[in-house]
Design a protein around this motif. Structure first.
Motif, PDB file in Angstrom:
ATOM      1  N   GLY A   1       0.777  -1.243   0.000  1.00  0.00           N
ATOM      2  CA  GLY A   1       0.000   0.000   0.000  1.00  0.00           C
ATOM      3  C   GLY A   1       0.800   1.280   0.000  1.00  0.00           C
TER       4      GLY A   1
ATOM      5  N   SER B   1      -8.921   0.158  -5.680  1.00  0.00           N
ATOM      6  CA  SER B   1      -9.610   0.782  -4.548  1.00  0.00           C
ATOM      7  C   SER B   1     -10.549   1.886  -5.036  1.00  0.00           C
ATOM      8  CB  SER B   1      -8.574   1.400  -3.599  1.00  0.00           C
ATOM      9  OG  SER B   1      -7.837   2.391  -4.299  1.00  0.00           O
TER      10      SER B   1
ATOM     11  N   ALA C   1     -10.305   4.933  -4.195  1.00  0.00           N
ATOM     12  CA  ALA C   1      -9.407   6.039  -4.558  1.00  0.00           C
ATOM     13  C   ALA C   1      -8.873   5.838  -5.970  1.00  0.00           C
ATOM     14  CB  ALA C   1      -8.258   6.133  -3.557  1.00  0.00           C
TER      15      ALA C   1
ATOM     16  N   ILE D   1      -2.944   7.880  -6.277  1.00  0.00           N
ATOM     17  CA  ILE D   1      -3.831   6.915  -5.604  1.00  0.00           C
ATOM     18  C   ILE D   1      -3.309   6.625  -4.202  1.00  0.00           C
ATOM     19  CG2 ILE D   1      -4.587   4.500  -5.614  1.00  0.00           C
ATOM     20  CD1 ILE D   1      -4.586   4.720  -8.744  1.00  0.00           C
ATOM     21  N   THR D   2      -2.019   6.433  -4.086  1.00  0.00           N
ATOM     22  CA  THR D   2      -1.424   6.138  -2.773  1.00  0.00           C
ATOM     23  C   THR D   2      -1.693   7.284  -1.801  1.00  0.00           C
ATOM     24  OG1 THR D   2       0.308   4.888  -3.888  1.00  0.00           O
ATOM     25  CG2 THR D   2       0.691   5.456  -1.576  1.00  0.00           C
TER      26      THR D   2
ATOM     27  N   GLU E   1      -5.388   7.098  -0.805  1.00  0.00           N
ATOM     28  CA  GLU E   1      -5.675   5.929   0.047  1.00  0.00           C
ATOM     29  C   GLU E   1      -5.221   6.164   1.485  1.00  0.00           C
ATOM     30  OE1 GLU E   1      -5.534   2.326  -3.286  1.00  0.00           O
ATOM     31  OE2 GLU E   1      -3.807   2.653  -1.991  1.00  0.00           O
ATOM     32  N   ASN E   2      -4.246   7.052   1.641  1.00  0.00           N
ATOM     33  CA  ASN E   2      -3.700   7.311   2.977  1.00  0.00           C
ATOM     34  C   ASN E   2      -4.173   8.625   3.580  1.00  0.00           C
ATOM     35  OD1 ASN E   2      -1.589   5.106   3.635  1.00  0.00           O
ATOM     36  ND2 ASN E   2      -1.227   5.585   1.481  1.00  0.00           N
TER      37      ASN E   2
ATOM     38  N   THR F   1      -7.582  11.137   2.935  1.00  0.00           N
ATOM     39  CA  THR F   1      -8.777  11.381   2.122  1.00  0.00           C
ATOM     40  C   THR F   1      -9.044  12.869   1.879  1.00  0.00           C
ATOM     41  OG1 THR F   1     -10.099  11.229   4.129  1.00  0.00           O
ATOM     42  CG2 THR F   1      -9.995   9.245   2.748  1.00  0.00           C
TER      43      THR F   1
END
Ligand code: FES
Ligand code: FES
Length: 158
Positions: A53, A79, A81, A109-110, A113-114, A116
């Motif tokens: 991730g 995901s 995201a 995206i990373t 995902e971490n 928002t």
């Protein structure tokens, strides 16, 4: 040497020397060519993939270091995201030559995902090591903000 690595949820057994960069295993052994070679020295971000991730530079990551870890490439990220970022990239028409874009998209995206709700500094920090020779930075930032808005709206309505 035979090693098993997990890419996009699938175990692959590959024959490679332990110091072979993950990038070449992904591209040449597993034949997923969405991840690109740019500099080979962790300087451009074209080769960005996720390990557990988090964004890593696959050009300087030896394949032996990823055994037992989950690797995700541009082809496998699914995901919410990821969906929002890919949609925003299309709507904002971010891509020019496209060469850097797999890495840009995986980095974006990373980030989402971490985090928002990233502010401009968060976006700049997360994306600063991904170089675009076509100078698409304004559109990249705009697409990330659209993706954030999309995810926020989904949360409100869902
Ligand atoms: S190819 Fe890996 S950072 Fe440039
Ligand atoms: S779109 Fe051409 S290098 Fe980024």
């Amino acid at each position: 040497m035979s090693m098993t690595i997990n890419v996009n949820g699938i175990d692959h057994t590959v024959n490679a020397t332990p110091d072979t960069p993950l990038l070449w295993v992904i591209r040449d052994h597993i034949e997923l060519t969405g991840t690109k070679f740019g500099c080979g020295q962790a300087l451009c971000g074209a080769c960005t993939v996720q390990m557990e991730g988090q964004a890593i530079r696959s050009c300087v990551t030896p394949v032996s270091a990823v055994q037992g870890k989950k690797i995700t490439t541009i082809e496998g990220i699914q995901s919410d995201a990821a969906k929002a970022v890919k949609k925003a990239w299309e709507e904002e028409q971010v891509v020019q030559c496209g060469y850097c874009q797999s890495g840009q998209i995986v980095a974006a995206i990373t980030l989402l995902e971490n985090n928002t709700n990233p502010n401009d500094d968060d976006i700049d920090t997360a994306m600063s090591d991904n170089i675009c020779r076509c100078n698409t930075y304004v559109r990249i930032r705009s697409a990330i903000k659209s993706a954030v808005q999309d995810l926020t709206n989904q949360k409100r309505s869902g």
